[in-house]
Design an enzyme around this catalytic site. Structure first.
Site, PDB file in Angstrom:
ATOM      1  N   GLU A 241       0.637  -0.891   0.411  1.00 49.79           N
ATOM      2  CA  GLU A 241       0.085  -0.160   0.181  1.00 49.79           C
ATOM      3  C   GLU A 241       0.893   1.237   0.141  1.00 49.79           C
ATOM      4  OE1 GLU A 241      -2.350  -0.531   3.296  1.00 49.79           O
ATOM      5  OE2 GLU A 241      -4.375  -1.655   2.027  1.00 49.79           O
ATOM      6  N   ASP A 314      -8.712  -9.282   3.079  1.00 51.38           N
ATOM      7  CA  ASP A 314      -8.096  -7.847   4.229  1.00 51.38           C
ATOM      8  C   ASP A 314      -9.350  -8.286   5.065  1.00 51.38           C
ATOM      9  OD1 ASP A 314      -7.326  -6.009   6.042  1.00 51.38           O
ATOM     10  OD2 ASP A 314      -7.881  -4.262   3.987  1.00 51.38           O
ATOM     11  N   GLU A 342     -13.138  -2.317  11.362  1.00 50.76           N
ATOM     12  CA  GLU A 342     -13.206  -1.470  10.227  1.00 50.76           C
ATOM     13  C   GLU A 342     -14.045  -1.782   8.694  1.00 50.76           C
ATOM     14  OE1 GLU A 342      -9.590  -2.066   7.970  1.00 50.76           O
ATOM     15  OE2 GLU A 342      -9.870  -0.910   6.233  1.00 50.76           O
TER      16      GLU A 342
HETATM   17  O1  GCW Z   1      -7.164  -2.899   5.311  1.00 53.65           O
HETATM   18  C1  GCW Z   1      -6.187  -2.548   4.554  1.00 53.65           C
HETATM   19  C2  GCW Z   1      -6.959  -0.983   6.551  1.00 53.65           C
HETATM   20  C3  GCW Z   1      -5.879   0.074   6.198  1.00 53.65           C
HETATM   21  C4  GCW Z   1      -4.942  -0.865   7.371  1.00 53.65           C
HETATM   22  C5  GCW Z   1      -4.049  -2.059   5.878  1.00 53.65           C
HETATM   23  C6  GCW Z   1      -3.582  -2.944   6.637  1.00 53.65           C
HETATM   24  C7  GCW Z   1      -2.775   0.042   9.018  1.00 53.65           C
HETATM   25  O2  GCW Z   1      -7.768  -0.579   5.973  1.00 53.65           O
HETATM   26  O3  GCW Z   1      -6.057   1.229   6.929  1.00 53.65           O
HETATM   27  O4  GCW Z   1      -3.281   0.471   7.053  1.00 53.65           O
HETATM   28  O5  GCW Z   1      -4.919  -2.603   5.660  1.00 53.65           O
HETATM   29  O6  GCW Z   1      -3.803  -3.458   7.428  1.00 53.65           O
HETATM   30  O7  GCW Z   1      -2.013  -2.448   6.379  1.00 53.65           O
END
Ligand code: GCW
Length: 652
Positions: A241, A314, A342
């Site tokens: 990311e 995720d 989340e």
């Molecule tokens: O799912 C994603 C989240 C991000 C998070 C990332 C991760 C901390 O939307 O906010 O960043 O995973 O786990 O690195």
């Protein structure tokens, strides 16, 4: 014996004197009635005992009840355990108990930023109060709550780590936090940014094989340990990311992790290297962790653990376990769960998560034949040589809110994570029961129905959000509410719902079979074939692994389309049942907490309807079939629901 007892009394005094300094009139101590475990027992610390350093024995002897442990931390755990048993009616009769933790390291990951926002936090700003006076009482309370359930590590900052975190002033403050938590057996860890040598240290590169870079990290480690002698280690999100990592320099994840492992080794520190990696070019995000990591098995130092999210995508309401757990036998791995919600309605929805955690831990990877569950692998039972230490992580749901977690019941997932990390053999039901008894009431008239609500709550949220293996059809970025139609020009395709649901007039679902992305082959047999075959694939993962015709006949005789609609509606009905259960629970709960939960259930019911109405109408445009008459019909038209845009950030 006498000698041991006199040692014990001394250390018991030491333990209680370090826990008695805090006023109890501030934030509630949740499941703890008060901070100190008030037990009637002799406490014996005997360093010669053949016991895990965190373990304890509680035994009734002719001289009375005693708690024995090898360390003060073990004794503290024993005291909290006995306290819990006394309060939940389990301390009667003769006791002879020996407990040792399932995992050596039971760690909360705080996604807290230095400006005190919390990524994916729904309970207020950071409890560390960066840049402000160190909140000693608050952190003491946090430490007590954790110690009472066996949590012994906290990563203080966001995995999206800023290089600034390693600045001297932040390290000094981290040391103060570590000092407050040390008496409770809690070690601090930090998430680090892989570019720190260049970004903070001013070097020209952060290449892990560059001698100056290695030296920079070695000096930084020496500085950290001079301030915090029992510092736990680093957590790293690299090449993920947009964050920097060793691949920026043509190096592998192993090169990066090992470089950090080498500098921490002299101090017994560890590296938790995340496997949460995916690139927009890949045809299947679910396959990428295995694609990048499986071939590196055996190349990591023995103080590296690969930290893997429970599922391959995720933290969705339901995912299969990550196939990577079944693919490495020479590398230590640890599970990362997400306690903060989340993808589960933030702190507005009541969702008890240990059922989800257990589902993952109990999954059989078949890595070394039957019985190689994720739990057996990560606790080191399956491949003991690869596990010098074992660990498990949970992304915290804790903030400055008066009730800590935003929702009274979200506390139970924090509690449950700790209890399960301590003892993986506890059932979700046992954990929920003891939490309810300590938090609200021991009256069975209350406990029984509310327990049932907790235990079914995860399945209810799956039903009203993403039944049958659907996933990632959330609203853009903030992930609150449905948006299966979402299109954003120029956005990464793997951040858009259509990448995942692939609905068309023929059907819905992601084809991960051998005829599709081939992701099923990352699982060991017999799972690969079980998942590959639509007839044997578990129905709760059907649309995860298959693109299924709308008219496909489910095991109960309904078509896929009918079943999907029924599930969405069943989720809504379930939340209404919870509302009735909670109404009946009123006499057992104080007015303030009762009303807080009631109000949240009202939001949850309305959100569940929103999810159902949006999804059945949206997918109905592809199926071409009406919502079955026997279920509640959508109230608001799809156009109207599509207009809902919430101005939410992903930091609180
Ligand atoms: O799912 C994603 C989240 C991000 C998070 C990332 C991760 C901390 O939307 O906010 O960043 O995973 O786990 O690195």
């Amino acid at each position: 014996m006498n000698k041991i007892i006199s040692m014990a009394i001394a250390s018991a005094i030491a333990i209680s004197s370090c826990t008695s300094a805090v006023k109890t009139d501030e934030k509630p101590l949740l499941w703890l009635s008060s901070g100190e475990p008030a037990v009637e027992a002799e406490v014996i610390v005997d360093t010669t005992l053949d016991l895990h350093p965190d373990g304890f024995i509680i035994r009734d002897t002719p001289e009375g009840r005693c708690i024995m442990a090898k360390t003060e931390t073990g004794a503290l755990y024993g005291m909290y355990a006995l306290d819990r048993m006394e309060r939940t009616g389990q301390a009667e009769g003769e006791l002879d108990i020996l407990e040792e933790p399932s995992y050596d390291r039971r760690i909360l990951n705080h996604w807290d930023n230095l400006d005190n926002t919390v990524e994916r936090g729904y309970a207020g700003h950071s409890i560390w109060h960066w840049g402000e006076e160190v909140p000693v009482e608050l952190i003491t309370r946090y430490a007590r709550l954790n110690a009472s359930i066996g949590i012994n590590g906290s990563v203080l900052n966001n995995v999206n780590a800023t290089p600034e975190m390693l600045r001297r002033d932040y390290l000094e403050r981290t040391a103060k936090i570590a000092d407050i938590m040390r008496p409770y057996g809690i070690h601090v860890y930090l998430a680090v940014n892989f570019s720190s040598p260049a970004a903070l240290g001013g070097l020209e590169t952060s290449d892990p094989l560059d001698p100056q870079v290695r030296q920079w990290w070695a000096d930084k480690a020496a500085e950290i340990y001079s301030l915090i002698p029992d510092f736990g280690g680093f957590l790293v999100k690299a090449n993920s990311e947009g964050l920097p990592g060793p691949q920026d320099f043509g190096r592998t994840h192993a090169d990066g992790a090992n470089m950090l492992a080498d500098v921490l080794k002299p101090y017994d520190g560890i590296v938790m290297w995340r496997a949460f990696v995916y690139s927009p070019q890949s045809p299947d995000r679910a396959s990428q962790a295995c694609d990048e990591f499986a071939s590196l098995d055996g190349q990591f130092r023995d103080n590296v653990l690969i930290q893997i999210k429970n599922g391959p995508v995720d933290f969705q309401p339901r995912e299969p376990f990550s196939p990577l757990f079944g693919r490495m036998s020479k590398t230590a791995m640890m599970v990362e769960f997400q306690i903060t919600q989340e993808y589960l309605g933030f702190s507005n929805h009541l969702v008890y998560l240990p059922t989800l955690f257990k589902e993952c831990l109990d999954s059989d990877t078949y890595s070394n034949g039957e019985g190689s569950t994720v739990e057996a692998i990560t606790t080191g039972r399956t491949y003991p040589e690869a596990y010098k230490t074992t660990a498990v992580a949970g992304v915290a749901n804790i903030g400055r809110d008066a009730n800590w977690c935003g929702h009274e019941f979200a506390q139970s997932s924090w509690y449950g994570f700790g209890r399960m990390a301590w003892d993986t053999s506890l059932t979700s039901e046992e954990i929920a029961r003891e939490w309810l008894q300590q938090t609200f009431s021991t009256d069975e008239e209350f406990v029984k129905p509310v327990l049932d609500m907790m235990l079914t709550s995860r399945e209810a949220v799956v039903d009203y959000m993403m039944p049958l293996g659907l996933h990632h059809i959330f609203a853009w970025d903030h992930h609150y509410g449905p948006e299966p139609w979402c299109e954003i020009e120029g956005a990464r395709p793997d951040w858009l719902p259509k990448y995942y649901h692939k609905a068309d007039e023929n059907g819905v679902g992601f084809d991960r079979t051998r005829r599709g992305s081939g992701n099923v082959n990352q699982y060991n047999e017999p799972l690969a074939s079980t998942y590959d075959n639509i007839a044997t694939c578990p129905e709760n993962l059907l649309l995860w692994f298959h693109h299924v015709p709308w008219t496909y006949e489910m095991s109960n005789g309904r078509t896929l389309w009918e079943e999907m609609c029924h599930r969405y509606d069943a989720g809504v009905q379930k939340v209404r049942e919870y509302q009735s259960i909670w109404n009946a629970a009123k006499p057992y709960v104080d007015a303030e907490r009762w009303e807080a939960v009631r109000a949240k259930l009202e939001i949850q019911e309305s959100d569940a309807r929103w999810w159902r109405d949006a999804c059945v109408q949206y997918f109905g445009e592809f199926s071409g079939m009406p919502v079955p008459k026997e279920i509640e019909q959508p109230e608001r038209p799809l156009d109207q629901l599509k207009k809902i845009k919430l101005d939410l950030k992903h930091h609180n």
